[in-house]
Design a protein around this motif. Sequence first.
Motif, PDB file in Angstrom:
ATOM      1  N   GLY A 180       0.807  -1.220   0.000  1.00  0.00           N
ATOM      2  CA  GLY A 180       0.000   0.000   0.000  1.00  0.00           C
ATOM      3  C   GLY A 180       0.835   1.263   0.000  1.00  0.00           C
ATOM      4  N   ARG A 181       2.034   1.221  -0.623  1.00  0.00           N
ATOM      5  CA  ARG A 181       2.936   2.372  -0.557  1.00  0.00           C
ATOM      6  C   ARG A 181       3.233   3.005  -1.913  1.00  0.00           C
ATOM      7  NH1 ARG A 181       8.252   2.217   2.177  1.00  0.00           N
ATOM      8  NH2 ARG A 181       7.811   4.441   2.096  1.00  0.00           N
ATOM      9  N   LEU A 182       2.890   2.352  -3.015  1.00  0.00           N
ATOM     10  CA  LEU A 182       3.279   2.854  -4.330  1.00  0.00           C
ATOM     11  C   LEU A 182       2.343   3.968  -4.791  1.00  0.00           C
ATOM     12  CD1 LEU A 182       5.275   2.492  -6.686  1.00  0.00           C
ATOM     13  CD2 LEU A 182       3.596   0.975  -7.742  1.00  0.00           C
ATOM     14  N   LYS A 183       2.939   5.112  -5.140  1.00  0.00           N
ATOM     15  CA  LYS A 183       2.170   6.247  -5.640  1.00  0.00           C
ATOM     16  C   LYS A 183       2.342   6.417  -7.142  1.00  0.00           C
ATOM     17  CE  LYS A 183       1.272  11.137  -4.635  1.00  0.00           C
ATOM     18  NZ  LYS A 183       1.662  12.284  -3.777  1.00  0.00           N
ATOM     19  N   SER A 184       3.570   6.328  -7.631  1.00  0.00           N
ATOM     20  CA  SER A 184       3.816   6.413  -9.071  1.00  0.00           C
ATOM     21  C   SER A 184       5.093   5.658  -9.399  1.00  0.00           C
ATOM     22  CB  SER A 184       3.919   7.872  -9.542  1.00  0.00           C
ATOM     23  OG  SER A 184       5.106   8.472  -9.066  1.00  0.00           O
ATOM     24  N   ALA A 185       5.223   5.284 -10.670  1.00  0.00           N
ATOM     25  CA  ALA A 185       6.406   4.537 -11.109  1.00  0.00           C
ATOM     26  C   ALA A 185       6.706   4.881 -12.554  1.00  0.00           C
ATOM     27  CB  ALA A 185       6.164   3.030 -10.964  1.00  0.00           C
ATOM     28  N   ARG A 186       7.989   5.019 -12.850  1.00  0.00           N
ATOM     29  CA  ARG A 186       8.443   5.245 -14.220  1.00  0.00           C
ATOM     30  C   ARG A 186       9.591   4.284 -14.515  1.00  0.00           C
ATOM     31  NH1 ARG A 186       6.973  10.483 -16.110  1.00  0.00           N
ATOM     32  NH2 ARG A 186       7.918   9.824 -18.088  1.00  0.00           N
ATOM     33  N   ILE A 187       9.595   3.750 -15.732  1.00  0.00           N
ATOM     34  CA  ILE A 187      10.644   2.846 -16.186  1.00  0.00           C
ATOM     35  C   ILE A 187      11.373   3.515 -17.345  1.00  0.00           C
ATOM     36  CG2 ILE A 187      11.177   0.497 -16.946  1.00  0.00           C
ATOM     37  CD1 ILE A 187       9.647   0.614 -14.307  1.00  0.00           C
ATOM     38  N   ASP A 188      12.712   3.426 -17.356  1.00  0.00           N
ATOM     39  CA  ASP A 188      13.518   4.059 -18.407  1.00  0.00           C
ATOM     40  C   ASP A 188      13.149   5.532 -18.556  1.00  0.00           C
ATOM     41  OD1 ASP A 188      15.026   1.827 -19.110  1.00  0.00           O
ATOM     42  OD2 ASP A 188      13.506   1.091 -20.486  1.00  0.00           O
ATOM     43  N   LEU A 189      13.222   6.243 -17.451  1.00  0.00           N
ATOM     44  CA  LEU A 189      12.828   7.657 -17.433  1.00  0.00           C
ATOM     45  C   LEU A 189      13.909   8.528 -18.070  1.00  0.00           C
ATOM     46  CD1 LEU A 189      10.942   9.931 -16.461  1.00  0.00           C
ATOM     47  CD2 LEU A 189      12.136   9.846 -14.265  1.00  0.00           C
ATOM     48  N   PRO A 190      13.611   9.219 -19.185  1.00  0.00           N
ATOM     49  CA  PRO A 190      14.621  10.062 -19.832  1.00  0.00           C
ATOM     50  C   PRO A 190      14.780  11.403 -19.111  1.00  0.00           C
ATOM     51  CG  PRO A 190      12.567  10.160 -21.059  1.00  0.00           C
ATOM     52  CD  PRO A 190      12.343   9.190 -19.934  1.00  0.00           C
ATOM     53  N   PHE A 191      16.004  11.931 -19.108  1.00  0.00           N
ATOM     54  CA  PHE A 191      16.239  13.259 -18.554  1.00  0.00           C
ATOM     55  C   PHE A 191      17.560  13.794 -19.097  1.00  0.00           C
ATOM     56  CE2 PHE A 191      18.677  10.612 -15.723  1.00  0.00           C
ATOM     57  CZ  PHE A 191      19.723  11.397 -15.261  1.00  0.00           C
ATOM     58  N   SER A 192      17.772  15.082 -18.931  1.00  0.00           N
ATOM     59  CA  SER A 192      19.037  15.726 -19.306  1.00  0.00           C
ATOM     60  C   SER A 192      19.449  16.650 -18.182  1.00  0.00           C
ATOM     61  CB  SER A 192      18.884  16.518 -20.613  1.00  0.00           C
ATOM     62  OG  SER A 192      18.601  15.654 -21.695  1.00  0.00           O
ATOM     63  N   SER A 193      20.752  16.898 -18.087  1.00  0.00           N
ATOM     64  CA  SER A 193      21.262  17.782 -17.041  1.00  0.00           C
ATOM     65  C   SER A 193      22.482  18.519 -17.584  1.00  0.00           C
ATOM     66  CB  SER A 193      21.636  16.965 -15.797  1.00  0.00           C
ATOM     67  OG  SER A 193      22.146  17.801 -14.779  1.00  0.00           O
ATOM     68  N   GLY A 194      22.294  19.815 -17.882  1.00  0.00           N
ATOM     69  CA  GLY A 194      23.399  20.606 -18.409  1.00  0.00           C
ATOM     70  C   GLY A 194      23.934  20.035 -19.704  1.00  0.00           C
ATOM     71  N   LYS A 195      25.247  19.823 -19.748  1.00  0.00           N
ATOM     72  CA  LYS A 195      25.877  19.298 -20.964  1.00  0.00           C
ATOM     73  C   LYS A 195      25.608  17.814 -21.161  1.00  0.00           C
ATOM     74  CE  LYS A 195      30.373  18.107 -18.916  1.00  0.00           C
ATOM     75  NZ  LYS A 195      31.833  18.299 -18.967  1.00  0.00           N
TER      76      LYS A 195
END
Length: 293
Positions: free
Chosen positions: A32-47
Amino acid sequence: MDNIYSINKSRIGYAYQYKYALLIILKFMLAGRLKSARIDLPFSSGKFINLSLDINLELMNPNEYNIYEIKTGDDFKKDKIEELKKTLRNIYLYEKTINLDCKKYIVISPEVESRLLEHWNDFKFIKSNNRKNLHNETQGDVRNRVFKAFDFGIRDINQGDFIAFIKQITFKIGPSYCRNSNLDKLSDLEDQIRSEIDNFSTKFSLNSSDVEIPSWSVALELLEVLNQSSENNKEVVKDFIEKLNECLCRKRLLKEAQYNKDKNKILDDIKDEIKSELTNIIKINYEEKLKSI
């Protein structure tokens, strides 16, 4: 032949990641603890662009974020340090990007533990704060060596920040993905998944899963949901609940269907019962989740 071997190893890597994701999603959902889940979540950070995180879970009661990088044999086929460096860097950059403290996990399949033992032991030694390791190196010796080997190429991280970051990571050996013998139908990882689905079934008094719908058949349907969510860059929980609800309804229908009344009415009644019981277990209101999409 080498290309085919490489493709097959890559597929095994993805399969392990998705099955491990399924296992922990089921565990947290059952708690009873899961709120959201993402698999292979893309992101970028600066360069650093076109990065991705293997698994990202948002939990409740208490609220926290868990992030995971999953590594199998093919990841370390050529350069162990470079692959581990990218793994550590991705976790570090993702946490900085969302500006939240996360529980951080690096999980490797046990089949590659021996190939990473040196680095794995260095990380664990740093976390332990023991004065000397088995090679008579001090904490300072190991910290200097590890920082030099795993430099992220990020300007604003010094050795102190790097060591503090390493200490926050949980290094885990995951369940085996190899079958112990030709007689085994499932690996240890798959068997744990089946057990979690059995645990769900027990909550609904659907214990005889092999008679109605085998739990591994349910697992395959849930894995397809994870795959589709990843391909479409979607949050997982809504579609996951929907599929789990559908599977449990089918199991209940096969177990309890009485054909002395309209079959559609039986199914509607079962759907309402399952939806109510599932909401009670996972602590997520299915109707409210649909409205928020």
